[in-house]
Design an enzyme around this catalytic site. Structure first.
Site, PDB file in Angstrom:
ATOM      1  N   SER A  39      76.622 114.451 -76.753  1.00 43.07           N
ATOM      2  CA  SER A  39      76.004 113.488 -77.372  1.00 43.07           C
ATOM      3  C   SER A  39      75.183 112.520 -76.656  1.00 43.07           C
ATOM      4  CB  SER A  39      77.023 112.494 -77.984  1.00 43.07           C
ATOM      5  OG  SER A  39      76.501 111.093 -78.300  1.00 43.07           O
ATOM      6  N   TYR A  71      85.337 107.698 -76.596  1.00 42.53           N
ATOM      7  CA  TYR A  71      84.369 108.450 -77.025  1.00 42.53           C
ATOM      8  C   TYR A  71      83.213 108.751 -76.210  1.00 42.53           C
ATOM      9  CZ  TYR A  71      80.938 110.968 -80.085  1.00 42.53           C
ATOM     10  OH  TYR A  71      80.102 111.947 -80.356  1.00 42.53           O
TER      11      TYR A  71
HETATM   12  N1  LIG Z   1      76.743 112.693 -86.499  1.00 46.58           N
HETATM   13  C1  LIG Z   1      76.592 112.078 -85.094  1.00 46.58           C
HETATM   14  O1  LIG Z   1      76.028 110.982 -85.389  1.00 46.58           O
HETATM   15  C2  LIG Z   1      76.814 112.788 -83.635  1.00 46.58           C
HETATM   16  C3  LIG Z   1      76.239 112.227 -82.705  1.00 46.58           C
HETATM   17  C4  LIG Z   1      76.326 112.994 -81.493  1.00 46.58           C
HETATM   18  C5  LIG Z   1      77.323 113.642 -81.325  1.00 46.58           C
HETATM   19  N2  LIG Z   1      77.677 114.285 -82.243  1.00 46.58           N
HETATM   20  C6  LIG Z   1      79.059 115.190 -82.320  1.00 46.58           C
HETATM   21  O2  LIG Z   1      78.460 116.234 -83.209  1.00 46.58           O
HETATM   22  C7  LIG Z   1      79.976 117.107 -83.331  1.00 46.58           C
HETATM   23  C8  LIG Z   1      80.176 117.471 -84.773  1.00 46.58           C
HETATM   24  O3  LIG Z   1      80.169 116.237 -85.532  1.00 46.58           O
HETATM   25  P1  LIG Z   1      79.571 116.073 -86.953  1.00 46.58           P
HETATM   26  O4  LIG Z   1      78.548 114.685 -86.679  1.00 46.58           O
HETATM   27  O5  LIG Z   1      79.150 117.079 -87.662  1.00 46.58           O
HETATM   28  O6  LIG Z   1      80.689 115.113 -87.840  1.00 46.58           O
HETATM   29  P2  LIG Z   1      81.519 115.791 -88.876  1.00 46.58           P
HETATM   30  O7  LIG Z   1      80.730 115.596 -90.119  1.00 46.58           O
HETATM   31  O8  LIG Z   1      82.707 114.609 -89.251  1.00 46.58           O
HETATM   32  O9  LIG Z   1      82.303 117.026 -88.800  1.00 46.58           O
HETATM   33  C9  LIG Z   1      83.215 117.145 -87.616  1.00 46.58           C
HETATM   34  C10 LIG Z   1      83.756 118.573 -87.768  1.00 46.58           C
HETATM   35  O10 LIG Z   1      84.846 118.581 -86.613  1.00 46.58           O
HETATM   36  C11 LIG Z   1      86.106 119.195 -87.591  1.00 46.58           C
HETATM   37  N3  LIG Z   1      87.121 118.588 -86.975  1.00 46.58           N
HETATM   38  C12 LIG Z   1      87.329 117.230 -86.799  1.00 46.58           C
HETATM   39  N4  LIG Z   1      88.652 116.956 -86.292  1.00 46.58           N
HETATM   40  C13 LIG Z   1      89.080 118.284 -86.091  1.00 46.58           C
HETATM   41  C14 LIG Z   1      90.398 118.757 -85.719  1.00 46.58           C
HETATM   42  N5  LIG Z   1      91.343 117.995 -85.279  1.00 46.58           N
HETATM   43  N6  LIG Z   1      90.642 120.203 -85.730  1.00 46.58           N
HETATM   44  C15 LIG Z   1      89.544 120.874 -86.064  1.00 46.58           C
HETATM   45  N7  LIG Z   1      88.516 120.651 -86.462  1.00 46.58           N
HETATM   46  C16 LIG Z   1      88.181 119.222 -86.504  1.00 46.58           C
HETATM   47  C17 LIG Z   1      85.888 118.654 -89.045  1.00 46.58           C
HETATM   48  O11 LIG Z   1      86.432 119.487 -89.880  1.00 46.58           O
HETATM   49  P3  LIG Z   1      87.954 119.327 -90.446  1.00 46.58           P
HETATM   50  O12 LIG Z   1      87.790 117.467 -90.984  1.00 46.58           O
HETATM   51  O13 LIG Z   1      87.785 119.948 -91.673  1.00 46.58           O
HETATM   52  O14 LIG Z   1      89.055 119.744 -89.425  1.00 46.58           O
HETATM   53  C18 LIG Z   1      84.312 118.754 -88.991  1.00 46.58           C
HETATM   54  O15 LIG Z   1      84.094 120.201 -89.469  1.00 46.58           O
HETATM   55  C19 LIG Z   1      81.186 116.175 -82.543  1.00 46.58           C
HETATM   56  O16 LIG Z   1      81.294 116.931 -81.440  1.00 46.58           O
HETATM   57  C20 LIG Z   1      80.360 114.824 -82.645  1.00 46.58           C
HETATM   58  O17 LIG Z   1      81.122 114.121 -81.650  1.00 46.58           O
HETATM   59  C21 LIG Z   1      77.797 113.608 -83.566  1.00 46.58           C
END
Ligand SMILES: NC(=O)c1ccc[n+]([C@@H]2O[C@H](COP(=O)([O-])OP(=O)(O)OC[C@H]3O[C@@H](n4cnc5c(N)ncnc54)[C@H](OP(=O)(O)O)[C@@H]3O)[C@@H](O)[C@H]2O)c1
Length: 255
Positions: A137, A150
């Site tokens: 991130s 985080y």
């Molecule tokens: N969106 C942003 O603004 C942003 C910015 C910078 C970095 N990121 C990073 O991008 C990555 C993806 O996030 P996203 O934005 O796509 O968020 P998201 O829409 O909330 O998706 C998160 C994914 O991780 C899975 N997950 C969560 N907890 C889990 C667990 N305990 N075991 C297995 N799977 C789990 C969720 O699936 P289930 O709930 O089905 O388990 C979901 O598929 C993360 O590492 C996040 O830190 C996001």
């Protein structure tokens, strides 16, 4: 025989988009998350691909090993590993539930590290150029008051992945770290950051995944998505850490 990509957090957001990118390029998929139904849908979208769904809470101790063993038991060899699953939490460190914060460390750091360790030997043996994508991130570039744990987990992901990329230089395995800024996924509601200044210019997950996928396929080491995020990450390198922390605290306030 198709190449295979294993993607964690494939049930939503960036992971779901990555799964689509790989599928469109003809990769078979191993999808890992807790929500089985969303991952099963992918089988209907791509009936010609071999898609394996592993329902797993990756924050549990030993979960990464269990995933590895399930993949081996199915006779699957992985050519691309995408460590994407992760979540954030906003609030004062002392006030946030320590069990949830520890779960975050287990998912964002431990599962990513262990999956990389278990799959690296076969990635090195892959007859194809093998790829690792670790999702960090822009939080990786400075301390993050109000999301202290985080931001620290993402600093770990960036540091670990850049070090591993250098260890693997000259081998057939590349390591790419994706550093997105705010992106319109479920992340914001899970982390409780929807109303903050940092989310006012959020990018689409399709665009972020497209840029991450292109960087992965070209073997780039670090990719920061979006021009504002690039400028912010660059500026953070030159600012005193105490000032960078103040700015991060400011953008964590309500817009
Ligand atoms: N969106 C942003 O603004 C942003 C910015 C910078 C970095 N990121 C990073 O991008 C990555 C993806 O996030 P996203 O934005 O796509 O968020 P998201 O829409 O909330 O998706 C998160 C994914 O991780 C899975 N997950 C969560 N907890 C889990 C667990 N305990 N075991 C297995 N799977 C789990 C969720 O699936 P289930 O709930 O089905 O388990 C979901 O598929 C993360 O590492 C996040 O830190 C996001």
């Amino acid at each position: 025989m198709n190449k295979t990509a294993l993607i964690t957090g494939a049930s939503a957001g960036l992971g779901y988009e990555f799964a689509n990118r790989f599928a469109e390029d003809g990769y078979d998929l191993v999808l890992v998350a807790r929500n089985k139904a969303k991952m099963e849908e992918m089988k209907k979208r791509f009936p010609n691909l071999n898609i394996t769904v592993i329902t797993k809470d990756l924050s549990n101790p030993g979960a990464a090993r269990e995933v590895y063993e399930e993949v081996k038991a199915a006779g699957i060899k992985v050519d691309a590993l995408v460590n994407n699953a992760g979540f954030g939490l906003m609030g004062k460190f002392e006030e946030l539930d320590i069990v949830k914060q520890s779960e975050m460390i287990s998912l964002n750091i431990t599962a990513l590290t262990e999956l990389t360790h278990y799959f690296l030997p076969e990635l090195k043996e892959s007859p194809n150029r093998a790829r690792i994508l670790n999702v960090a991130s822009t939080a990786a570039f400075q301390p993050g008051p109000m999301m202290a744990v985080y931001y620290a987990t993402k600093a770990y992901v960036l540091s670990f992945s850049e070090a591993l990329a250098e260890e693997l230089a000259g081998t057939s395995v590349t390591v790419t770290t994706l550093c997105p800024g705010a992106t319109k996924t479920n992340f914001a509601s899970v982390a409780n950051v929807e109303k903050t200044k940092m989310f006012s210019g959020a990018m689409s997950p399709q665009e972020v995944a497209k840029q991450g996928y292109q960087a992965l396929m070209s073997g780039k080491r670090v990719v920061i998505t979006g021009s504002t995020n690039k400028v912010g990450a660059y500026a953070a390198k030159f600012l005193p850490r105490s000032l960078a922390a103040k700015i991060a605290k400011y953008v964590a306030k309500e817009a």
